[in-house]
Design an enzyme around this catalytic site. Structure first.
Site, PDB file in Angstrom:
ATOM      1  N   LYS A   1       0.877  -1.171   0.000  1.00 57.27           N
ATOM      2  CA  LYS A   1       0.000   0.000   0.000  1.00 57.27           C
ATOM      3  C   LYS A   1       0.914   1.219   0.000  1.00 57.27           C
ATOM      4  O   LYS A   1       0.846   2.096   0.871  1.00 57.27           O
ATOM      5  CB  LYS A   1      -0.930  -0.059   1.233  1.00 57.27           C
ATOM      6  CG  LYS A   1      -2.019   0.984   1.259  1.00 57.27           C
ATOM      7  CD  LYS A   1      -3.143   0.770   0.250  1.00 57.27           C
ATOM      8  CE  LYS A   1      -4.112   1.933   0.258  1.00 57.27           C
ATOM      9  NZ  LYS A   1      -5.137   1.870  -0.806  1.00 57.27           N
TER      10      LYS A   1
ATOM     11  N   ASP B   1      -7.057 -15.945   2.560  1.00 57.60           N
ATOM     12  CA  ASP B   1      -8.434 -16.398   2.776  1.00 57.60           C
ATOM     13  C   ASP B   1      -9.263 -16.142   1.514  1.00 57.60           C
ATOM     14  O   ASP B   1     -10.076 -16.975   1.105  1.00 57.60           O
ATOM     15  CB  ASP B   1      -9.086 -15.649   3.959  1.00 57.60           C
ATOM     16  CG  ASP B   1      -8.949 -16.398   5.281  1.00 57.60           C
ATOM     17  OD1 ASP B   1      -7.924 -17.093   5.458  1.00 57.60           O
ATOM     18  OD2 ASP B   1      -9.853 -16.283   6.126  1.00 57.60           O
TER      19      ASP B   1
END
Ligand code: IPM
Ligand code: MG
Length: 358
Positions: free
Chosen positions: A188, A248
């Site tokens: 980021k 996930d």
């Protein structure tokens, strides 16, 4: 005959059930491979807290370090959620990873052809997906100081040092060399200084791997791209929390979180565990999918013990069980010929692995 010492940490919830099936499969092949596995159990998580008052007893660390590999089930559950943070099962797991210095967490997200209808995405989007998430595991916001909370404020710090980034980047590039030679580094950097350092250091390390193509992607875009066009990814290199979230997400490409294994490796011994949690809601019912743990046992044979053929036999047996239409409950809606329990699935895979001649 070679002898390997394996520490089994079954943990909480469905942990014991799924580890038992992985052991069943390992034992089914080690008899005719040239090695013997000796198991020693150790406690971690809520069950360890209940017995010893500590989610990670020192004995578990000592046993693990004295063995060749750790096969780990899952920890945690609502029962322990209100404990102070250091006593919680998750804190035991984080401390364990730190003590063993397993800085690299490899999470392969592969879509089995047999389960191409099981994903919530269209078959043409996911068929052939083969991603390796390389997640930094003992740094970042999970461990950074300062951290704390008072009544009105809570804070954690995302920290990475150059050395931490260098070593995980090397791991990702080395893995890419044995795959499609593409690394996408996730950060980021448009917002976080720690991510800009991450991006700069990864770019430096890449110069040592001229055959590997490096790209960078912001984590929010990566979350979107994983759904839009997952086949664009080969190796995804991430920090700790971004990798936790994206792995996930990636598991849903494969159809069930009950399918994804992982290997956590570093300079000492490795920990092999499914990426899913302890699923207390289904514990003890015999419906958990043991495949992620069985596939983790295969990764253990491959990475920790160098027993490639044995690992290949297990991987082939998993595929065979799926292509014959055997499904645990989580996948019962997808091309199932027979719904089986946790232990039936373990026995079927053990049986195929024993018969498999590679
Ligand atoms: C994982 C889990 C753990 C993590 C938890 C249980 C501490 O979600 O292995 O992905 O966040 O790393
Ligand atoms: Mg997670």
């Amino acid at each position: 005959m070679k002898n390997y010492k394996i520490t089994l940490i079954k943990g909480d919830g469905i942990g014991p059930e799924i580890i038992d099936e992985a052991v069943k499969v390992l034992d089914a092949i080690s008899t005719d491979e040239d090695f013997e596995l000796k198991y020693d159990e150790a406690l971690m998580g809520g069950c360890a807290y209940d017995i010893t008052g500590d989610p990670l007893p020192q004995e578990t660390i000592d046993k693990s370090l004295a063995s060749d590999a750790v096969l780990f089930g899952a920890i945690g559950g609502q029962k322990w959620d209100s404990l102070e943070r250091e006593k919680r099962p998750e804190s035991g797991l984080l401390r364990f990873r730190k003590e063993l210095e397993v800085f690299a967490n490899l999470r392969p997200a592969v879509v089995y052809d047999e389960l191409v209808n099981a994903s919530s995405l269209k078959p043409e989007i996911i068929q052939g997906v083969d991603i390796m998430v390389v997640r930094e595991l003992i740094g970042g916001i999970y461990f950074g100081e300062p951290k704390g909370r008072d009544e009105n404020k809570g804070w954690n710090t995302m920290v990475y040092t150059r050395d931490e980034i260098v070593r995980i980047a090397h791991e990702a590039f080395k893995i890419a060399m044995s795959r499609d030679k593409r690394v996408c580094s996730i950060d980021k950097a448009n917002v976080l200084d720690v991510s800009q350092l991450w991006r700069d250091v990864v770019t430096e390390v890449a110069t040592e791997y001229p055959e590997v193509t490096l790209t960078h992607m912001y984590v929010d875009n990566a979350a979107m791209q994983l759904i839009l066009n997952p086949k664009q990814f080969d190796v995804m290199l991430t920090g700790n929390i971004f990798g936790d979230i994206l792995s996930d997400e990636a598991s849903m490409l494969s159809g069930s979180i009950g399918l994804l294994p992982s290997a956590s490796i570093g300079s000492k011994i490795g920990v092999y565990e499914p990426i899913h949690g302890s699923a207390p809601d289904i514990a003890g019912q015999g419906i958990a999918n043991p495949i992620a743990t069985i596939a983790s046992a295969s990764m253990m044979l491959r990475y920790a013990l160098g027993e490639e053929r044995a690992a290949d036999r297990i991987d082939a047996a998993i595929k065979q069980a799926l292509s014959e239409g055997y499904r645990t409950k989580d996948l019962s809606a997808f091309d199932a010929k027979e719904i089986c329990s946790t232990s039936e699935m373990g026995s079927i895979i053990a049986n195929y692995a024993a018969k498999c001649t590679l």
